[in-house]
Motif scaffolding. Structure first.
Motif, short mmCIF file in Angstrom:
data_model
loop_
_atom_site.label_atom_id
_atom_site.label_comp_id
_atom_site.label_asym_id
_atom_site.label_seq_id
_atom_site.Cartn_x
_atom_site.Cartn_y
_atom_site.Cartn_z
N TRP B 258 0.82 -1.20 0.00
CA TRP B 258 0.00 0.00 0.00
C TRP B 258 0.86 1.26 0.00
N GLU B 259 0.30 2.29 -0.61
CA GLU B 259 0.99 3.57 -0.64
C GLU B 259 -0.09 4.65 -0.55
N PHE B 260 0.05 5.54 0.41
CA PHE B 260 -0.92 6.62 0.58
C PHE B 260 -0.18 7.96 0.42
N SER B 261 -0.79 8.86 -0.32
CA SER B 261 -0.16 10.18 -0.48
C SER B 261 -1.23 11.26 -0.47
N SER B 262 -0.84 12.43 -0.03
CA SER B 262 -1.76 13.55 0.00
C SER B 262 -0.98 14.85 -0.11
N GLU B 263 -1.53 15.80 -0.84
CA GLU B 263 -0.97 17.15 -0.90
C GLU B 263 -2.13 18.12 -0.70
N LEU B 264 -1.92 19.09 0.17
CA LEU B 264 -2.92 20.12 0.44
C LEU B 264 -2.32 21.47 0.09
N GLN B 265 -3.13 22.35 -0.49
CA GLN B 265 -2.59 23.66 -0.84
C GLN B 265 -3.57 24.76 -0.53
N GLN B 266 -3.03 25.90 -0.14
CA GLN B 266 -3.83 27.13 -0.05
C GLN B 266 -3.15 28.16 -0.94
N GLU B 267 -3.92 28.72 -1.85
CA GLU B 267 -3.34 29.61 -2.86
C GLU B 267 -4.00 30.98 -2.80
N ARG B 268 -3.18 32.00 -2.75
CA ARG B 268 -3.68 33.38 -2.73
C ARG B 268 -3.50 33.97 -4.13
N LEU B 269 -4.58 34.45 -4.70
CA LEU B 269 -4.53 35.07 -6.03
C LEU B 269 -4.90 36.53 -5.89
N MET B 291 -4.74 10.06 -2.07
CA MET B 291 -4.64 8.95 -3.01
C MET B 291 -4.16 7.70 -2.29
N ALA B 292 -4.78 6.57 -2.64
CA ALA B 292 -4.33 5.28 -2.15
C ALA B 292 -3.92 4.43 -3.35
N GLN B 293 -2.77 3.79 -3.24
CA GLN B 293 -2.32 2.89 -4.31
C GLN B 293 -2.10 1.51 -3.69
N TYR B 294 -2.50 0.50 -4.45
CA TYR B 294 -2.33 -0.88 -3.99
C TYR B 294 -1.52 -1.65 -5.02
N HIS B 295 -0.36 -2.12 -4.62
CA HIS B 295 0.50 -2.90 -5.53
C HIS B 295 0.09 -4.37 -5.38
N SER B 297 0.61 -6.83 -7.36
CA SER B 297 1.78 -7.65 -7.69
C SER B 297 2.84 -6.70 -8.23
N ALA B 298 3.98 -7.27 -8.62
CA ALA B 298 5.04 -6.42 -9.16
C ALA B 298 4.59 -5.76 -10.46
N ARG B 299 3.57 -6.35 -11.12
CA ARG B 299 3.13 -5.81 -12.41
C ARG B 299 1.85 -4.97 -12.31
N LEU B 300 0.98 -5.31 -11.38
CA LEU B 300 -0.35 -4.71 -11.35
C LEU B 300 -0.52 -3.77 -10.15
N ARG B 301 -0.97 -2.55 -10.43
CA ARG B 301 -1.16 -1.54 -9.38
C ARG B 301 -2.52 -0.88 -9.57
N TRP B 302 -3.24 -0.71 -8.48
CA TRP B 302 -4.53 -0.04 -8.51
C TRP B 302 -4.43 1.30 -7.76
N PHE B 303 -5.29 2.25 -8.11
CA PHE B 303 -5.32 3.48 -7.31
C PHE B 303 -6.75 4.00 -7.18
N ALA B 304 -6.97 4.73 -6.11
CA ALA B 304 -8.23 5.45 -5.91
C ALA B 304 -7.87 6.83 -5.38
N MET B 305 -8.66 7.84 -5.77
CA MET B 305 -8.27 9.21 -5.42
C MET B 305 -9.50 10.10 -5.19
N LEU B 306 -9.39 10.95 -4.20
CA LEU B 306 -10.37 12.01 -3.97
C LEU B 306 -9.65 13.34 -4.18
N ASP B 307 -10.28 14.23 -4.93
CA ASP B 307 -9.63 15.51 -5.25
C ASP B 307 -10.65 16.63 -5.03
N TYR B 308 -10.20 17.73 -4.47
CA TYR B 308 -11.12 18.83 -4.16
C TYR B 308 -10.40 20.15 -4.32
#
Lengths: 137, 393
Positions: B258-269, B291-295, B297-308
């Motif tokens: 498993w691999e989990f990653s997240s980036e959050l940003q606040q942007e001033r324009l 984002m969650a990634q599931y390996h 096998s060495a060949r097959l990887r799945w991912f799911a993501m929420l974006d806002y």
């Protein structure tokens, strides 16, 4: 029962020593030991020079080889996919070259023997005058 | 970034010539990726919403060792992403790399030239299919309309790695600017403009920390950039200054499967001018993804993501945007949120197939940004389908 336990311990140690990776460098490298953190810096291509300023040539086995996977997990404490991702990101952003890839352990030893500044790993290391073992602390 | 040919010729000249002389000290890599993409009910890829082959990414790079501490690196890419970013050949990067500090616990490099953005989790190789987790990256952070501006700049950067008892630290700093093409200007401001947009500077710093023997890593990024717009005499818009500042936090947790990653940003324009000489706007947008990634096998990887993402944190559902435009801009242009899932399969170490689906609500991350295209983007809900085959060498 105690004999059985002792036998199991001996077998366990024998299996461990048979499969543990040994870090090996070309004889030109003026080091006998490295820390785990240094080893990781070298194999993630962040440290590209030896202390004397000469270039480091990293040699690895193919990603799918069990020796490479064991080395990555046990010595670098990185999952093989993490190591591959680091190399891909560096090589495609221009910040480092990928390590040299040997086809098998014999090829690895040949590259280590003939390339000054090279570092790699082998299982079942046999003493060779052109290369030397590096202790990891 | 769209005047690559003179620089590209120089790059190829420098990098090709020594290849025959010092083959051992030159490194080559490349990739070819082609896919099919469809964004129904939106202008994300094209105006029709039909299936498109505008998902082409080609790249060729080289790194040459000039001396033990000096390298020259360059990459040419050809991209075709439909409406996502300007298509064509680009000099992606070309820089001198000086490895100026080397010790057992600290290494540091100075980069000079056209440099890559090394600050975000996937920014340095966002165009390289097998280095990113999805075909279309989360738009809250990796907004495609800003791709050419965010991918790198002409200037200098420093990168330093340090490890101690607390873990591994990486520090990045960069300062430069990016040439803004006419197509890029239209993507940001709208195709009704006829003036010239210029980036004055892009200044970024980031710090990453991986605690000792931890599977976690944490990062923080600060960004400040400024643009100026010189209006043409015949257009209805005015000279303007745009300032974009960002604060980003990121996290990654990597396990064997498993691999989990997240980036959050606040942007001033901040906008001064453009719509009227005295016009002033100062707003804070926010966004992020998980984002969650599931390996499997060495060949097959799945991912799911929420974006806002939301353009104005005080107007999360776009009501003010709608009122201020006298109803011309629908509320759903004030935000964009999506759920996505997909997979990648490696037939070999050189060949990968990726496919994914995104279910999206909102049009806040559809170009152009300043003058929204309310004719093409008529739908609040839309879907994105993409499949891509990548070969690397």
């Amino acid at each position: 029962m105690r004999r059985l336990a002792l036998l199991a311990l001996v077998l366990c140690c024998a299996v461990k020593s048979a499969t543990a990776s040994t870090v090996v460098v070309n004889n030109s490298v003026a080091l006998d030991k490295l820390t785990s953190a240094q080893l990781r810096s070298i194999f993630t291509m962040r440290q590209i020079q030896w202390p004397d300023g000469s270039p480091i040539y990293v040699v690895v086995l193919p990603d799918h080889s069990t020796e490479h996977q064991r080395f990555s997990r046990e010595q670098l404490r990185l999952f093989p996919y993490q190591l591959t991702n680091i190399w891909d990101r560096q090589s495609f952003s221009g910040t480092a070259s990928r390590p040299w890839q040997a086809t098998d352990q014999a090829h690895m030893m040949e590259l280590l023997r003939t390339t000054p500044g090279s570092i790699g790993y082998v299982e079942q290391y046999q003493a060779d005058p052109a290369v030397k073992e590096v202790r990891i602390e | 970034m769209n005047k690559p040919f003179n620089l590209a010729t120089a790059l190829l000249g420098i990098l090709l010539y020594p290849a025959s002389v010092v083959a051992a000290d030159i490194d080559w890599n490349g990739f070819i990726a082609q896919g099919l993409i469809q964004a129904q009910d939106s202008g994300f890829v094209n105006s029709s919403g039909d299936i498109s082959a505008e998902l082409t990414e080609l790249g060729l790079n080289s790194r040459l060792r000039l001396a033990p501490a000096w390298h020259l690196s360059g990459q040419l890419v050809y991209l075709d992403g439909g409406n996502r970013y300007p298509s064509g050949l680009r000099l992606d990067y070309l820089f001198l790399d000086w490895y100026f500090y080397n010790s057992s616990d600290l290494q540091a490099n100075l980069y000079l030239g056209r440099i890559k953005n090394q600050h975000w989790l996937y920014s340095s190789t966002r165009d390289v299919p097998f280095t990113r987790p999805s075909i279309v990256l989360p738009q809250s952070v990796y907004f495609d309309a800003f791709r050419d501006i965010a991918v790198g700049s002409d200037g200098m950067a420093v990168q330093a790695h340090h490890h101690n008892n607390f873990g591994d630290f990486t520090f990045n700093w960069s300062l430069g600017n990016t040439p803004v093409s006419t197509e890029q200007s239209e993507l940001l401001l709208g195709d009704a403009i006829s003036g010239k947009l210029k980036m004055n500077f892009d200044h970024q710093a980031s710090l990453y920390w991986q605690p000792q023997l931890s599977r976690f890593s944490f990062g923080m990024v600060l960004l400040d950039s400024e643009f100026s717009y010189r209006a043409a005499e015949t257009e209805p818009f005015f000279a303007a200054d745009f300032r974009v500042s960002r604060v980003m936090l990121n996290m990654r947790y990597q396990l064997e499967k498993w691999e989990f990653s997240s980036e959050l940003q606040q942007e001033r324009l901040q906008i001064d001018g453009f719509f009227a000489p005295q016009f002033h706007q100062d707003q804070l947008g926010q966004g992020g993804y998980m984002m969650a990634q599931y390996h499997q096998s060495a060949r097959l990887r799945w991912f799911a993501m929420l974006d806002y993402s939301v353009a104005n944190k005080d107007d999360r559902r776009g009501r003010l945007l709608n009122e201020n435009s006298d109803g011309a801009v629908p509320t759903y242009f004030g935000y964009q949120q999506s759920v996505a899932g997909g997979f990648s399969y490696d037939f070999s170490s050189s060949l990968r197939l990726s496919a994914e689906i995104h279910w999206v609500e909102g049009a806040g991350r559809l170009s152009p940004v300043i003058l929204p295209d309310v004719v093409t983007n008529r739908h609040k809900y839309w879907q994105l389908y993409a499949a891509q085959l990548t070969y690397r060498f």
